[in-house]
Write a protein that holds these residues in place. Structure first.
Motif, PDB file in Angstrom:
ATOM      1  N   GLY A  54       8.586 -13.483  -0.772  1.00 38.75           N
ATOM      2  CA  GLY A  54       7.754 -12.542  -0.036  1.00 38.75           C
ATOM      3  C   GLY A  54       6.509 -13.188   0.540  1.00 38.75           C
ATOM      4  N   ALA A  55       6.112 -12.756   1.738  1.00 38.12           N
ATOM      5  CA  ALA A  55       4.900 -13.247   2.388  1.00 38.12           C
ATOM      6  C   ALA A  55       4.253 -12.109   3.164  1.00 38.12           C
ATOM      7  CB  ALA A  55       5.221 -14.418   3.318  1.00 38.12           C
ATOM      8  N   ILE A  56       2.995 -12.316   3.558  1.00 40.39           N
ATOM      9  CA  ILE A  56       2.249 -11.318   4.329  1.00 40.39           C
ATOM     10  C   ILE A  56       1.721 -11.976   5.601  1.00 40.39           C
ATOM     11  CG2 ILE A  56       0.249  -9.797   4.389  1.00 40.39           C
ATOM     12  CD1 ILE A  56       2.384  -8.808   2.509  1.00 40.39           C
TER      13      ILE A  56
ATOM     14  N   ALA B 212      -7.428  -1.525  12.956  1.00 41.31           N
ATOM     15  CA  ALA B 212      -7.535  -2.544  14.002  1.00 41.31           C
ATOM     16  C   ALA B 212      -6.353  -3.507  14.043  1.00 41.31           C
ATOM     17  CB  ALA B 212      -8.832  -3.337  13.814  1.00 41.31           C
ATOM     18  N   THR B 213      -5.883  -3.937  12.905  1.00 35.36           N
ATOM     19  CA  THR B 213      -4.804  -4.934  12.879  1.00 35.36           C
ATOM     20  C   THR B 213      -3.723  -4.536  11.876  1.00 35.36           C
ATOM     21  OG1 THR B 213      -5.943  -6.247  11.185  1.00 35.36           O
ATOM     22  CG2 THR B 213      -6.356  -6.823  13.505  1.00 35.36           C
ATOM     23  N   TYR B 214      -2.556  -5.081  12.105  1.00 30.67           N
ATOM     24  CA  TYR B 214      -1.431  -4.842  11.204  1.00 30.67           C
ATOM     25  C   TYR B 214      -1.349  -5.930  10.141  1.00 30.67           C
ATOM     26  CZ  TYR B 214       0.746  -1.122  13.971  1.00 30.67           C
ATOM     27  OH  TYR B 214       1.020   0.067  14.614  1.00 30.67           O
ATOM     28  N   GLU B 215      -0.865  -5.510   8.985  1.00 32.27           N
ATOM     29  CA  GLU B 215      -0.485  -6.426   7.917  1.00 32.27           C
ATOM     30  C   GLU B 215       0.997  -6.193   7.678  1.00 32.27           C
ATOM     31  OE1 GLU B 215      -3.169  -7.476   4.357  1.00 32.27           O
ATOM     32  OE2 GLU B 215      -1.717  -6.022   3.556  1.00 32.27           O
ATOM     33  N   ILE B 216       1.791  -7.239   7.827  1.00 31.75           N
ATOM     34  CA  ILE B 216       3.247  -7.084   7.853  1.00 31.75           C
ATOM     35  C   ILE B 216       3.888  -7.869   6.713  1.00 31.75           C
ATOM     36  CG2 ILE B 216       5.318  -7.368   9.269  1.00 31.75           C
ATOM     37  CD1 ILE B 216       3.384  -7.524  11.700  1.00 31.75           C
ATOM     38  N   LYS B 217       4.798  -7.229   6.006  1.00 33.90           N
ATOM     39  CA  LYS B 217       5.563  -7.915   4.977  1.00 33.90           C
ATOM     40  C   LYS B 217       6.644  -8.781   5.633  1.00 33.90           C
ATOM     41  CE  LYS B 217       5.012  -4.501   1.285  1.00 33.90           C
ATOM     42  NZ  LYS B 217       5.731  -3.597   0.344  1.00 33.90           N
ATOM     43  N   VAL B 218       6.827  -9.970   5.109  1.00 31.96           N
ATOM     44  CA  VAL B 218       7.833 -10.904   5.632  1.00 31.96           C
ATOM     45  C   VAL B 218       8.734 -11.362   4.486  1.00 31.96           C
ATOM     46  CG1 VAL B 218       8.227 -13.129   6.757  1.00 31.96           C
ATOM     47  CG2 VAL B 218       6.292 -11.696   7.470  1.00 31.96           C
TER      48      VAL B 218
END
Length: 273
Positions: free
Chosen positions: A192-194, A237-243
């Motif tokens: 998992g990463a962000i 303001a910004t997205y944080e996305i799981k990768v």
């Protein structure tokens, strides 16, 4: 009376002899069966031992086979890089080892000899050092992603910070032409990463491939890293996305060290400004 008694004795003796003969026959047959069982057991044990010896020989030959496959994979990766970078070289060109140059990057195959995977500060030790041309701040990649950064170098070995280290961040891009942001390990799951700092107006679809951006001098551009998952808006303001990463760090062994040949010139140019 005596005659009858004599007949009875003869009869009993005959029965005794018959029984003895039967017993001897049974004992003889029993011996044959025992020999057969022993023979079968011996063959079974021999077959088992031979099979285990064969398996053991095959096991010890795996390292050599894996080394050969790693070299072949490295050669194929080099050919693909040449093609992608449009250097004009034919894909059938011979790949030089232990290091080769494609465009602005120099590549070197290596093997991980020690790795920590169970903390927040995971690391790897690679079997290449300064005598092989390894430099600090070189990237470590595989066909499945960017996996670490060289932090210290000795003569024959290199110490690298794994991507699964809370102190590592990679410049990543959504798709080949999408938004760019820093990507870090999520600190919990093995794959998992962000990916963060993605502008809120950017359209994001789960399943998009994430690549290296090429904005740093550590990793070449367009190395696939993983796929996007759930996202959340941070401070409006910004997205944080799981990768979900492509690389399985638990099975990691053969890697490629990559070094940007012009990083010192770029560093000097930035410092002059």
């Amino acid at each position: 009376m005596a005659r009858k008694k004599g007949i009875r004795v003869i009869f009993n003796a005959a029965i005794f002899i018959i029984l003895e003969i039967a017993a001897l026959a049974m004992l003889r047959n029993s011996g044959v069966m025992q020999k057969l069982w022993i023979s079968r057991g011996f063959h079974a044990v021999s077959a088992s031992v031979w099979g285990n010896v064969q398996d053991l020989g095959y096991y010890f030959s795996l390292k050599q086979k894996n080394d050969e496959l790693a070299k072949e994979n490295f050669a194929l990766a080099q050919q693909i890089r040449r093609y992608r970078l449009l250097t004009g070289k034919d894909l059938s060109d011979t790949v030089r080892t232990p290091a080769d140059t494609a465009g602005e990057y120099r590549y070197m195959p290596a093997e991980i000899v020690r790795m920590a995977n169970n903390s927040q500060h995971n690391y790897m030790i690679i079997d290449k050092g300064s005598e092989d041309g390894v430099e600090e701040k070189s990237g470590i990649i595989t066909s499945e992603g960017a996996v670490g950064i060289i932090d210290a170098v000795s003569r024959h070995y290199s110490y690298a910070l794994s991507f699964r280290n809370s102190g590592i961040s990679i410049s990543a891009r959504i798709g080949k032409e999408g938004a760019v942001g820093p990507m870090k390990w999520d600190g919990r799951s093995s794959r998992g990463a962000i990916l963060s700092e993605i502008p809120h107006h950017i359209g994001i679809s789960p399943g998009d491939t994430v690549y290296t951006s090429g904005y740093s001098t550590i990793f070449p551009p367009d190395i696939p890293l993983g796929t996007t998952g759930e996202s959340r808006l941070v401070n409006g303001a910004t997205y944080e996305i799981k990768v979900t990463l492509f690389e399985d760090f638990s099975r990691l062994r053969y890697v490629t060290i990559v070094n940007h040949t012009g990083k010192e010139e770029l560093k000097e140019l930035e410092e002059e400004r």
